[in-house]
Design an enzyme around this catalytic site. Structure first.
Site, PDB file in Angstrom:
ATOM      1  N   GLY A  10     -33.493 -56.410 -47.959  1.00  0.00           N
ATOM      2  CA  GLY A  10     -33.141 -56.913 -46.636  1.00  0.00           C
ATOM      3  C   GLY A  10     -31.969 -57.872 -46.692  1.00  0.00           C
ATOM      4  O   GLY A  10     -31.316 -58.049 -47.730  1.00  0.00           O
ATOM      5  N   ALA A  59     -40.947 -58.486 -44.541  1.00  0.00           N
ATOM      6  CA  ALA A  59     -41.466 -58.826 -43.217  1.00  0.00           C
ATOM      7  C   ALA A  59     -41.073 -57.735 -42.240  1.00  0.00           C
ATOM      8  O   ALA A  59     -40.154 -56.950 -42.502  1.00  0.00           O
ATOM      9  CB  ALA A  59     -40.877 -60.164 -42.753  1.00  0.00           C
ATOM     10  N   THR A  61     -39.258 -57.724 -39.158  1.00  0.00           N
ATOM     11  CA  THR A  61     -38.411 -58.746 -38.528  1.00  0.00           C
ATOM     12  C   THR A  61     -37.787 -58.307 -37.201  1.00  0.00           C
ATOM     13  O   THR A  61     -37.005 -59.056 -36.633  1.00  0.00           O
ATOM     14  CB  THR A  61     -37.280 -59.179 -39.484  1.00  0.00           C
ATOM     15  OG1 THR A  61     -36.538 -58.007 -39.856  1.00  0.00           O
ATOM     16  CG2 THR A  61     -37.802 -59.856 -40.715  1.00  0.00           C
ATOM     17  N   THR A 100     -40.429 -68.556 -40.245  1.00  0.00           N
ATOM     18  CA  THR A 100     -39.431 -68.537 -39.176  1.00  0.00           C
ATOM     19  C   THR A 100     -39.564 -69.682 -38.172  1.00  0.00           C
ATOM     20  O   THR A 100     -40.656 -70.223 -37.978  1.00  0.00           O
ATOM     21  CB  THR A 100     -39.561 -67.196 -38.416  1.00  0.00           C
ATOM     22  OG1 THR A 100     -38.733 -67.211 -37.265  1.00  0.00           O
ATOM     23  CG2 THR A 100     -40.978 -66.942 -37.947  1.00  0.00           C
ATOM     24  N   ASP A 101     -38.473 -69.971 -37.490  1.00  0.00           N
ATOM     25  CA  ASP A 101     -38.459 -70.936 -36.378  1.00  0.00           C
ATOM     26  C   ASP A 101     -39.241 -70.412 -35.170  1.00  0.00           C
ATOM     27  O   ASP A 101     -39.599 -71.186 -34.286  1.00  0.00           O
ATOM     28  CB  ASP A 101     -37.004 -71.202 -35.953  1.00  0.00           C
ATOM     29  CG  ASP A 101     -36.217 -69.916 -35.706  1.00  0.00           C
ATOM     30  OD1 ASP A 101     -36.260 -69.034 -36.580  1.00  0.00           O
ATOM     31  OD2 ASP A 101     -35.580 -69.781 -34.652  1.00  0.00           O
ATOM     32  N   TYR A 124     -44.134 -61.551 -32.979  1.00  0.00           N
ATOM     33  CA  TYR A 124     -43.499 -61.864 -34.273  1.00  0.00           C
ATOM     34  C   TYR A 124     -43.870 -63.284 -34.708  1.00  0.00           C
ATOM     35  O   TYR A 124     -44.334 -63.498 -35.829  1.00  0.00           O
ATOM     36  CB  TYR A 124     -41.978 -61.725 -34.132  1.00  0.00           C
ATOM     37  CG  TYR A 124     -41.183 -62.162 -35.349  1.00  0.00           C
ATOM     38  CD1 TYR A 124     -41.231 -61.442 -36.546  1.00  0.00           C
ATOM     39  CD2 TYR A 124     -40.379 -63.297 -35.302  1.00  0.00           C
ATOM     40  CE1 TYR A 124     -40.494 -61.845 -37.647  1.00  0.00           C
ATOM     41  CE2 TYR A 124     -39.639 -63.712 -36.397  1.00  0.00           C
ATOM     42  CZ  TYR A 124     -39.705 -62.978 -37.576  1.00  0.00           C
ATOM     43  OH  TYR A 124     -38.968 -63.386 -38.670  1.00  0.00           O
ATOM     44  N   LYS A 128     -46.214 -64.304 -37.895  1.00  0.00           N
ATOM     45  CA  LYS A 128     -45.613 -65.090 -38.984  1.00  0.00           C
ATOM     46  C   LYS A 128     -46.380 -66.406 -39.158  1.00  0.00           C
ATOM     47  O   LYS A 128     -46.604 -66.856 -40.277  1.00  0.00           O
ATOM     48  CB  LYS A 128     -44.132 -65.371 -38.703  1.00  0.00           C
ATOM     49  CG  LYS A 128     -43.218 -64.157 -38.763  1.00  0.00           C
ATOM     50  CD  LYS A 128     -43.071 -63.541 -40.143  1.00  0.00           C
ATOM     51  CE  LYS A 128     -42.281 -64.389 -41.104  1.00  0.00           C
ATOM     52  NZ  LYS A 128     -42.052 -63.681 -42.400  1.00  0.00           N
ATOM     53  N   TRP A 149     -31.989 -68.088 -37.824  1.00  0.00           N
ATOM     54  CA  TRP A 149     -30.655 -67.599 -37.426  1.00  0.00           C
ATOM     55  C   TRP A 149     -29.788 -67.210 -38.638  1.00  0.00           C
ATOM     56  O   TRP A 149     -28.649 -67.652 -38.782  1.00  0.00           O
ATOM     57  CB  TRP A 149     -29.943 -68.679 -36.606  1.00  0.00           C
ATOM     58  CG  TRP A 149     -30.496 -68.953 -35.252  1.00  0.00           C
ATOM     59  CD1 TRP A 149     -31.801 -68.842 -34.854  1.00  0.00           C
ATOM     60  CD2 TRP A 149     -29.767 -69.401 -34.094  1.00  0.00           C
ATOM     61  NE1 TRP A 149     -31.911 -69.202 -33.532  1.00  0.00           N
ATOM     62  CE2 TRP A 149     -30.695 -69.550 -33.039  1.00  0.00           C
ATOM     63  CE3 TRP A 149     -28.428 -69.698 -33.865  1.00  0.00           C
ATOM     64  CZ2 TRP A 149     -30.325 -69.981 -31.775  1.00  0.00           C
ATOM     65  CZ3 TRP A 149     -28.062 -70.132 -32.593  1.00  0.00           C
ATOM     66  CH2 TRP A 149     -28.997 -70.269 -31.561  1.00  0.00           C
TER      67      TRP A 149
HETATM   68  N1  LIG Z   1     -33.023 -62.893 -40.459  1.00  0.00           N
HETATM   69  C1  LIG Z   1     -33.324 -64.034 -39.834  1.00  0.00           C
HETATM   70  O1  LIG Z   1     -32.575 -64.526 -38.968  1.00  0.00           O
HETATM   71  C2  LIG Z   1     -34.578 -64.783 -40.199  1.00  0.00           C
HETATM   72  C3  LIG Z   1     -34.851 -65.952 -39.493  1.00  0.00           C
HETATM   73  C4  LIG Z   1     -36.001 -66.669 -39.810  1.00  0.00           C
HETATM   74  C5  LIG Z   1     -36.848 -66.223 -40.801  1.00  0.00           C
HETATM   75  N2  LIG Z   1     -36.578 -65.073 -41.458  1.00  0.00           N
HETATM   76  C6  LIG Z   1     -37.534 -64.639 -42.492  1.00  0.00           C
HETATM   77  O2  LIG Z   1     -36.826 -64.508 -43.719  1.00  0.00           O
HETATM   78  C7  LIG Z   1     -37.399 -63.450 -44.502  1.00  0.00           C
HETATM   79  C8  LIG Z   1     -36.326 -62.446 -44.884  1.00  0.00           C
HETATM   80  O3  LIG Z   1     -35.730 -61.986 -43.694  1.00  0.00           O
HETATM   81  P1  LIG Z   1     -34.562 -60.906 -43.678  1.00  0.00           P
HETATM   82  O4  LIG Z   1     -33.694 -61.225 -42.533  1.00  0.00           O
HETATM   83  O5  LIG Z   1     -33.992 -60.728 -45.059  1.00  0.00           O
HETATM   84  O6  LIG Z   1     -35.426 -59.606 -43.279  1.00  0.00           O
HETATM   85  P2  LIG Z   1     -34.994 -58.076 -43.322  1.00  0.00           P
HETATM   86  O7  LIG Z   1     -33.527 -57.933 -43.436  1.00  0.00           O
HETATM   87  O8  LIG Z   1     -35.693 -57.402 -42.194  1.00  0.00           O
HETATM   88  O9  LIG Z   1     -35.639 -57.595 -44.700  1.00  0.00           O
HETATM   89  C9  LIG Z   1     -37.012 -57.444 -44.872  1.00  0.00           C
HETATM   90  C10 LIG Z   1     -37.219 -56.384 -45.922  1.00  0.00           C
HETATM   91  O10 LIG Z   1     -38.630 -56.209 -46.086  1.00  0.00           O
HETATM   92  C11 LIG Z   1     -38.873 -54.815 -46.152  1.00  0.00           C
HETATM   93  N3  LIG Z   1     -40.273 -54.534 -45.809  1.00  0.00           N
HETATM   94  C12 LIG Z   1     -40.811 -54.272 -44.593  1.00  0.00           C
HETATM   95  N4  LIG Z   1     -42.126 -54.038 -44.725  1.00  0.00           N
HETATM   96  C13 LIG Z   1     -42.427 -54.174 -46.034  1.00  0.00           C
HETATM   97  C14 LIG Z   1     -43.619 -54.029 -46.783  1.00  0.00           C
HETATM   98  N5  LIG Z   1     -44.781 -53.717 -46.207  1.00  0.00           N
HETATM   99  N6  LIG Z   1     -43.561 -54.240 -48.124  1.00  0.00           N
HETATM  100  C15 LIG Z   1     -42.395 -54.531 -48.728  1.00  0.00           C
HETATM  101  N7  LIG Z   1     -41.224 -54.653 -48.083  1.00  0.00           N
HETATM  102  C16 LIG Z   1     -41.242 -54.479 -46.733  1.00  0.00           C
HETATM  103  C17 LIG Z   1     -37.900 -54.234 -45.164  1.00  0.00           C
HETATM  104  O11 LIG Z   1     -37.755 -52.844 -45.346  1.00  0.00           O
HETATM  105  P3  LIG Z   1     -37.392 -51.934 -44.068  1.00  0.00           P
HETATM  106  O12 LIG Z   1     -36.046 -52.395 -43.607  1.00  0.00           O
HETATM  107  O13 LIG Z   1     -37.418 -50.564 -44.638  1.00  0.00           O
HETATM  108  O14 LIG Z   1     -38.457 -52.206 -43.048  1.00  0.00           O
HETATM  109  C18 LIG Z   1     -36.640 -55.027 -45.523  1.00  0.00           C
HETATM  110  O15 LIG Z   1     -35.938 -54.465 -46.600  1.00  0.00           O
HETATM  111  C19 LIG Z   1     -38.533 -62.879 -43.638  1.00  0.00           C
HETATM  112  O16 LIG Z   1     -39.739 -63.501 -44.000  1.00  0.00           O
HETATM  113  C20 LIG Z   1     -38.154 -63.300 -42.224  1.00  0.00           C
HETATM  114  O17 LIG Z   1     -39.297 -63.402 -41.387  1.00  0.00           O
HETATM  115  C21 LIG Z   1     -35.456 -64.337 -41.185  1.00  0.00           C
END
Ligand SMILES: NC(=O)c1ccc[n+]([C@@H]2O[C@H](COP(=O)([O-])OP(=O)(O)OC[C@H]3O[C@@H](n4cnc5c(N)ncnc54)[C@H](OP(=O)(O)O)[C@@H]3O)[C@@H](O)[C@H]2O)c1
Length: 279
Positions: A10, A59, A61, A100-101, A124, A128, A149
């Site tokens: 991700g 996650a 997301t 997350t926020d 969501y 979380k 963000w």
């Molecule tokens: N991006 C943001 O702005 C943000 C903000 C606050 C918190 N966060 C948190 O930061 C963390 C990383 O976020 P990110 O933005 O890198 O998320 P992301 O780009 O959506 O990456 C999540 C990865 O997890 C994979 N995944 C989904 N279901 C799974 C499962 N059951 N087992 C193993 N892998 C799985 C997804 O694969 P698929 O794509 O194939 O589903 C994707 O590769 C998460 O905990 C998220 O809640 C993110």
């Protein structure tokens, strides 16, 4: 340290290797290799690799998608992390879980501290938050890093999207009633590394410093890239998205500074670095 990363393909996973990988051995997995909802698969990974730590980035997301696929959201954002917490507790492996926020309702008018009362507005956020609660109940020595963000290299993000739309249409509308701290994904890696190295536990807020609305963020992007497009502020109601978002997502990161000495650069400096690094 030997560190296993789940959800490693991700956004954050793609931005993590360069910095942690120099000093620690990282093994990246994603759903094809290790589905975090499959405890048996996880146990096999841990038995084979015997890691010192697991970083969970896996996650569901898609915030609006979670409103529709509610069961999937609970399975991935809550049951999966609970299973990881149980495994890590059983094998004596440190768990760093990301959150997350969106656990907050945004009604506070000052930055959110770790101990502030969560009150999620969306599926969501609820899944979380319950994930956090379960992880710490099962495995009290786990670390929870709350992010917000995020943007970074690889794939489409807010910046690439507004730039593309502005080029296509010449004018765009961006919400101006949600405030947060845009955070450059590579900037959260050092805090994650430090928190793990120090063996800390509990919840930490991690974000670039300062804050803005999405509208102000877009304006800054266009100003730095010298893109001459019309950007108009709108309210979240106008977008009519399935999930409600908090109007204030700004974190107070003094706990991170107190325990690791790290405070992240301003969101504007981080944005400049991203724009320079991105072809
Ligand atoms: N991006 C943001 O702005 C943000 C903000 C606050 C918190 N966060 C948190 O930061 C963390 C990383 O976020 P990110 O933005 O890198 O998320 P992301 O780009 O959506 O990456 C999540 C990865 O997890 C994979 N995944 C989904 N279901 C799974 C499962 N059951 N087992 C193993 N892998 C799985 C997804 O694969 P698929 O794509 O194939 O589903 C994707 O590769 C998460 O905990 C998220 O809640 C993110």
């Amino acid at each position: 340290m030997k560190i296993l990363v789940t959800g490693g393909k991700g956004l954050l996973g793609r931005n993590i290797e360069a910095q942690i990988g120099k000093e620690h051995s990282l093994i990246f997995t994603d759903i094809e290799e290790w589905d975090i909802t499959d405890e048996g698969q996880g146990e096999e990974f841990i038995r084979i690799h015997r890691p010192d730590a697991v970083i969970n980035l896996a996650a569901y997301t898609d915030v609006d998608g979670c409103e529709v696929e509610v069961e999937k959201a609970w399975r991935i954002n809550c049951e999966g992390p609970s299973k990881l917490a149980r495994l890590c507790e059983r094998y004596g492996v440190k768990l760093l879980h990301t959150s997350t926020d969106y656990v907050f309702d945004g009604t506070k008018d000052t930055p959110y501290k770790e101990e502030d009362e969560p009150n999620p507005l969306s599926v969501y956020g609820r899944t979380k938050l319950q994930g956090e609660v379960e992880v710490l109940k099962i495995n009290p020595s786990a670390l929870i890093v709350r992010l917000e963000w995020l943007y970074g290299e690889g794939g489409e993000n807010f910046i690439t999207k507004v730039v593309r739309l502005a080029k296509e249409r010449g004018r765009i509308e961006v919400v101006d009633d949600q405030k947060g701290s845009p955070t450059y994904a590579p900037d959260v890696v050092l805090p994650i590394k430090k928190l793990l190295e120090k063996g800390l536990s509990g919840i930490y807020h991690v974000a670039n410093s300062g804050s803005c609305t999405w509208f102000q963020f877009a304006k800054e992007v266009f100003s730095l890239l010298k893109i001459d497009a019309e950007v108009n502020p709108i309210t979240s109601d106008r977008l009519n998205r399935k999930a409600k978002r908090p109007s204030n997502s700004v974190y107070d990161c003094t706990k991170l500074k107190r325990d690791t000495g790290i405070s992240l650069r301003s969101w504007q400096d981080a944005l400049r670095a991203y724009l320079i690094n991105t072809p």
